[in-house]
Scaffold this motif. Structure first.
Motif, mmCIF file in Angstrom:
data_model
loop_
_atom_site.group_PDB
_atom_site.id
_atom_site.type_symbol
_atom_site.label_atom_id
_atom_site.label_comp_id
_atom_site.label_asym_id
_atom_site.label_seq_id
_atom_site.Cartn_x
_atom_site.Cartn_y
_atom_site.Cartn_z
ATOM 1 N N ASP A 165 44.660 37.098 42.278
ATOM 2 C CA ASP A 165 45.118 38.316 42.928
ATOM 3 C C ASP A 165 44.506 39.509 42.211
ATOM 4 O O ASP A 165 44.570 39.603 40.991
ATOM 5 C CB ASP A 165 46.644 38.431 42.866
ATOM 6 C CG ASP A 165 47.326 37.584 43.917
ATOM 7 O OD1 ASP A 165 46.666 36.703 44.489
ATOM 8 O OD2 ASP A 165 48.506 37.807 44.175
ATOM 9 N N ARG A 186 44.345 38.369 47.808
ATOM 10 C CA ARG A 186 44.584 36.992 47.348
ATOM 11 C C ARG A 186 43.302 36.226 47.652
ATOM 12 O O ARG A 186 42.824 36.223 48.777
ATOM 13 C CB ARG A 186 45.773 36.407 48.108
ATOM 14 C CG ARG A 186 45.999 34.921 48.018
ATOM 15 C CD ARG A 186 46.426 34.405 46.652
ATOM 16 N NE ARG A 186 47.502 35.109 46.019
ATOM 17 C CZ ARG A 186 48.722 34.635 45.850
ATOM 18 N NH1 ARG A 186 49.056 33.455 46.291
ATOM 19 N NH2 ARG A 186 49.633 35.341 45.209
ATOM 20 N N LEU A 238 51.884 32.825 48.871
ATOM 21 C CA LEU A 238 52.472 34.173 48.894
ATOM 22 C C LEU A 238 53.936 34.115 49.311
ATOM 23 O O LEU A 238 54.785 34.781 48.719
ATOM 24 C CB LEU A 238 51.703 35.077 49.856
ATOM 25 C CG LEU A 238 50.397 35.654 49.347
ATOM 26 C CD1 LEU A 238 49.659 36.372 50.474
ATOM 27 C CD2 LEU A 238 50.642 36.606 48.197
#
Length: 81
Positions: free
Chosen positions: A7, A19, A65
């Motif tokens: 990230d 990402r 995520l």
């Protein structure tokens, strides 16, 4: 690298992050995302190199995520896939 995902701060959007996954020392997948303190999340511009398409990288990146942000809701205009 302690995780398969990297990230970084987005150079194109203030307050957004990227990402990404690198495989075999090359970029394989990336998506821009933003998570608001209110619990909404946005993703934009997913991209996977052709040789890695249909291998599950995008799904795995977005699942990671979601796992890192329990209770995350998709923005009504830009839902998480």
């Amino acid at each position: 690298m302690g995780t398969p995902w990297q990230d970084t701060i987005s150079g194109e959007r203030t307050g957004w992050r990227i990402r990404a996954a690198n495989l075999n020392e090359e970029f394989a997948f990336a998506v821009d995302y933003q998570i608001c303190r209110c619990g909404l999340g946005w993703v934009e511009h997913p991209h996977t190199l052709p040789q890695y398409q249909r291998c599950g990288l995008a799904g795995a990146g977005l699942a990671a995520l979601r796992a890192e942000n329990p209770g995350l809701l998709a923005h009504p205009r830009r839902p998480l896939p």
